[in-house]
Design a protein around this motif. Structure first.
Motif, PDB file in Angstrom:
ATOM      1  N   HIS A 110       0.840  -1.202   0.000  1.00  0.00           N
ATOM      2  CA  HIS A 110       0.000   0.000   0.000  1.00  0.00           C
ATOM      3  C   HIS A 110       0.872   1.248   0.000  1.00  0.00           C
ATOM      4  O   HIS A 110       1.941   1.278   0.593  1.00  0.00           O
ATOM      5  CB  HIS A 110      -0.946  -0.021   1.199  1.00  0.00           C
ATOM      6  N   GLY A 111       0.415   2.291  -0.691  1.00  0.00           N
ATOM      7  CA  GLY A 111       1.142   3.552  -0.816  1.00  0.00           C
ATOM      8  C   GLY A 111       1.121   4.014  -2.262  1.00  0.00           C
ATOM      9  O   GLY A 111       0.847   3.231  -3.169  1.00  0.00           O
ATOM     10  N   LYS A 112       1.382   5.288  -2.477  1.00  0.00           N
ATOM     11  CA  LYS A 112       1.357   5.867  -3.836  1.00  0.00           C
ATOM     12  C   LYS A 112       2.494   5.293  -4.677  1.00  0.00           C
ATOM     13  O   LYS A 112       3.651   5.282  -4.260  1.00  0.00           O
ATOM     14  CB  LYS A 112       1.524   7.390  -3.769  1.00  0.00           C
ATOM     15  N   VAL A 113       2.140   4.806  -5.866  1.00  0.00           N
ATOM     16  CA  VAL A 113       3.128   4.280  -6.805  1.00  0.00           C
ATOM     17  C   VAL A 113       2.730   4.664  -8.222  1.00  0.00           C
ATOM     18  O   VAL A 113       1.557   4.897  -8.503  1.00  0.00           O
ATOM     19  CB  VAL A 113       3.260   2.736  -6.727  1.00  0.00           C
ATOM     20  N   THR A 114       3.720   4.729  -9.107  1.00  0.00           N
ATOM     21  CA  THR A 114       3.450   4.906 -10.529  1.00  0.00           C
ATOM     22  C   THR A 114       3.713   3.567 -11.194  1.00  0.00           C
ATOM     23  O   THR A 114       4.814   3.019 -11.093  1.00  0.00           O
ATOM     24  CB  THR A 114       4.344   6.000 -11.133  1.00  0.00           C
ATOM     25  N   LEU A 115       2.690   3.037 -11.852  1.00  0.00           N
ATOM     26  CA  LEU A 115       2.804   1.737 -12.510  1.00  0.00           C
ATOM     27  C   LEU A 115       3.568   1.865 -13.821  1.00  0.00           C
ATOM     28  O   LEU A 115       3.759   2.973 -14.325  1.00  0.00           O
ATOM     29  CB  LEU A 115       1.396   1.175 -12.759  1.00  0.00           C
ATOM     30  N   ALA A 175      -1.271   4.834  -8.715  1.00  0.00           N
ATOM     31  CA  ALA A 175      -2.164   3.974  -7.945  1.00  0.00           C
ATOM     32  C   ALA A 175      -1.854   4.111  -6.457  1.00  0.00           C
ATOM     33  O   ALA A 175      -0.784   4.591  -6.074  1.00  0.00           O
ATOM     34  CB  ALA A 175      -2.006   2.527  -8.391  1.00  0.00           C
ATOM     35  N   ASP A 176      -2.795   3.668  -5.627  1.00  0.00           N
ATOM     36  CA  ASP A 176      -2.623   3.709  -4.176  1.00  0.00           C
ATOM     37  C   ASP A 176      -2.035   2.416  -3.622  1.00  0.00           C
ATOM     38  O   ASP A 176      -1.837   2.286  -2.425  1.00  0.00           O
ATOM     39  CB  ASP A 176      -3.980   3.973  -3.494  1.00  0.00           C
ATOM     40  N   PHE A 177      -1.801   1.457  -4.501  1.00  0.00           N
ATOM     41  CA  PHE A 177      -1.201   0.201  -4.080  1.00  0.00           C
ATOM     42  C   PHE A 177      -0.446  -0.405  -5.258  1.00  0.00           C
ATOM     43  O   PHE A 177      -0.700  -0.069  -6.411  1.00  0.00           O
ATOM     44  CB  PHE A 177      -2.254  -0.788  -3.574  1.00  0.00           C
ATOM     45  N   TYR A 178       0.477  -1.282  -4.935  1.00  0.00           N
ATOM     46  CA  TYR A 178       1.268  -1.983  -5.939  1.00  0.00           C
ATOM     47  C   TYR A 178       1.165  -3.468  -5.631  1.00  0.00           C
ATOM     48  O   TYR A 178       1.168  -3.873  -4.462  1.00  0.00           O
ATOM     49  CB  TYR A 178       2.737  -1.528  -5.855  1.00  0.00           C
ATOM     50  N   ILE A 179       1.025  -4.261  -6.662  1.00  0.00           N
ATOM     51  CA  ILE A 179       1.007  -5.711  -6.487  1.00  0.00           C
ATOM     52  C   ILE A 179       2.323  -6.232  -7.051  1.00  0.00           C
ATOM     53  O   ILE A 179       2.496  -6.323  -8.258  1.00  0.00           O
ATOM     54  CB  ILE A 179      -0.203  -6.348  -7.199  1.00  0.00           C
ATOM     55  N   ASP A 180       3.264  -6.511  -6.159  1.00  0.00           N
ATOM     56  CA  ASP A 180       4.604  -6.949  -6.556  1.00  0.00           C
ATOM     57  C   ASP A 180       4.623  -8.469  -6.662  1.00  0.00           C
ATOM     58  O   ASP A 180       5.025  -9.164  -5.724  1.00  0.00           O
ATOM     59  CB  ASP A 180       5.639  -6.460  -5.550  1.00  0.00           C
ATOM     60  N   LEU A 181       4.183  -8.960  -7.808  1.00  0.00           N
ATOM     61  CA  LEU A 181       4.049 -10.405  -7.957  1.00  0.00           C
ATOM     62  C   LEU A 181       5.380 -11.127  -8.103  1.00  0.00           C
ATOM     63  O   LEU A 181       5.427 -12.354  -8.006  1.00  0.00           O
ATOM     64  CB  LEU A 181       3.102 -10.744  -9.107  1.00  0.00           C
ATOM     65  N   ARG A 182       6.481 -10.407  -8.288  1.00  0.00           N
ATOM     66  CA  ARG A 182       7.771 -11.078  -8.257  1.00  0.00           C
ATOM     67  C   ARG A 182       8.035 -11.628  -6.863  1.00  0.00           C
ATOM     68  O   ARG A 182       8.780 -12.591  -6.697  1.00  0.00           O
ATOM     69  CB  ARG A 182       8.890 -10.169  -8.739  1.00  0.00           C
ATOM     70  N   ARG A 183       7.400 -11.047  -5.855  1.00  0.00           N
ATOM     71  CA  ARG A 183       7.493 -11.598  -4.495  1.00  0.00           C
ATOM     72  C   ARG A 183       6.759 -12.933  -4.396  1.00  0.00           C
ATOM     73  O   ARG A 183       6.917 -13.656  -3.408  1.00  0.00           O
ATOM     74  CB  ARG A 183       6.900 -10.615  -3.479  1.00  0.00           C
ATOM     75  N   ILE A 184       5.968 -13.249  -5.403  1.00  0.00           N
ATOM     76  CA  ILE A 184       5.250 -14.523  -5.476  1.00  0.00           C
ATOM     77  C   ILE A 184       5.932 -15.456  -6.462  1.00  0.00           C
ATOM     78  O   ILE A 184       6.261 -16.595  -6.142  1.00  0.00           O
ATOM     79  CB  ILE A 184       3.772 -14.291  -5.905  1.00  0.00           C
ATOM     80  N   THR A 185       6.163 -14.967  -7.683  1.00  0.00           N
ATOM     81  CA  THR A 185       6.681 -15.839  -8.747  1.00  0.00           C
ATOM     82  C   THR A 185       8.143 -16.217  -8.561  1.00  0.00           C
ATOM     83  O   THR A 185       8.628 -17.127  -9.230  1.00  0.00           O
ATOM     84  CB  THR A 185       6.486 -15.194 -10.134  1.00  0.00           C
ATOM     85  N   LEU A 186       8.839 -15.539  -7.644  1.00  0.00           N
ATOM     86  CA  LEU A 186      10.234 -15.879  -7.347  1.00  0.00           C
ATOM     87  C   LEU A 186      10.389 -16.388  -5.909  1.00  0.00           C
ATOM     88  O   LEU A 186      11.490 -16.433  -5.378  1.00  0.00           O
ATOM     89  CB  LEU A 186      11.143 -14.660  -7.596  1.00  0.00           C
ATOM     90  N   ASP A 187       9.279 -16.779  -5.303  1.00  0.00           N
ATOM     91  CA  ASP A 187       9.253 -17.270  -3.932  1.00  0.00           C
ATOM     92  C   ASP A 187       9.148 -18.793  -3.953  1.00  0.00           C
ATOM     93  O   ASP A 187       8.289 -19.345  -4.660  1.00  0.00           O
ATOM     94  CB  ASP A 187       8.042 -16.652  -3.214  1.00  0.00           C
ATOM     95  N   GLY A 188       9.993 -19.466  -3.206  1.00  0.00           N
ATOM     96  CA  GLY A 188      10.051 -20.927  -3.226  1.00  0.00           C
ATOM     97  C   GLY A 188       8.774 -21.622  -2.792  1.00  0.00           C
ATOM     98  O   GLY A 188       8.518 -22.754  -3.190  1.00  0.00           O
TER      99      GLY A 188
END
Length: 180
Positions: free
Chosen positions: A20-25, A31-44
């Motif tokens: 959560h927090g201001k980000v530029t996609l 946007a008010d949030f970011y979904i960092d899916l590399r934290r998922i797709t690179l997680d064991g």
């Protein structure tokens, strides 16, 4: 689709990837949030779940290679390749460069050959459809047939992708994540 695996991946995304927090996609949209899916797709723990969920999501499609624009698509394709092998099936993967390579074989698409093949273009998450549609264009230029675009989380790209005449599948929506 196994509801247990789907639920487990959803919880992993909520716990590890939503920031959560201001980000530029990458689309330039704020946007008010970011979904960092590399934290998922690179997680064991989470990546194997992502591969299974994406295979289940696309089970009704006919394709034998998967990939998309580097970097978001790469670990998604890899997770699907490994999940497919674990199920006793073969799925090849490819990577679409953002620009043509200036040396070596000067290829735009690395990995498996896409010419004459039915392929699935993937992305971790998409807001405008820009990255997957760039990959679609590269695959078509290389002689591949794109059967669909599939993402782990949709942030709003469905209309843009379907406008291009392609089926669009998303494992999760923003509503699933409690973000709408």
């Amino acid at each position: 689709m196994s509801d247990d695996v789907r639920s487990a991946l959803l919880q992993q995304i909520k716990d590890k990837a939503v920031v959560h927090g201001k980000v530029t996609l990458s689309s330039g949209i704020e946007a008010d949030f970011y979904i960092d899916l590399r934290r998922i797709t690179l997680d064991g723990e989470a990546a194997p779940l992502a591969g299974q969920v994406m295979l289940d999501l696309t089970a009704d499609l006919d394709f034998d290679a998967v990939g998309g624009l580097t970097l978001g698509a790469d670990p998604v394709a890899g997770a699907m390749l490994h999940a497919s092998a674990a199920r006793g099936k073969r799925l090849d993967a490819f990577v679409v460069r953002k620009a043509n390579k200036a040396h070596g074989l000067q290829r735009r698409i690395e990995g498996t050959e896409v010419k004459g093949r039915r392929v699935l273009v993937v992305e971790d998450t998409s807001t405008t459809g820009g990255s997957p549609l760039t990959a679609v264009e590269a695959v078509r230029e290389a002689g591949g047939e794109v059967v669909a675009v599939a993402v782990i989380v949709d942030r709003g790209a469905e209309a843009k992708v379907t406008q291009e005449g392609l089926p669009y599948l998303a494992a999760y929506s923003l509503a699933d994540l409690g973000l709408e």
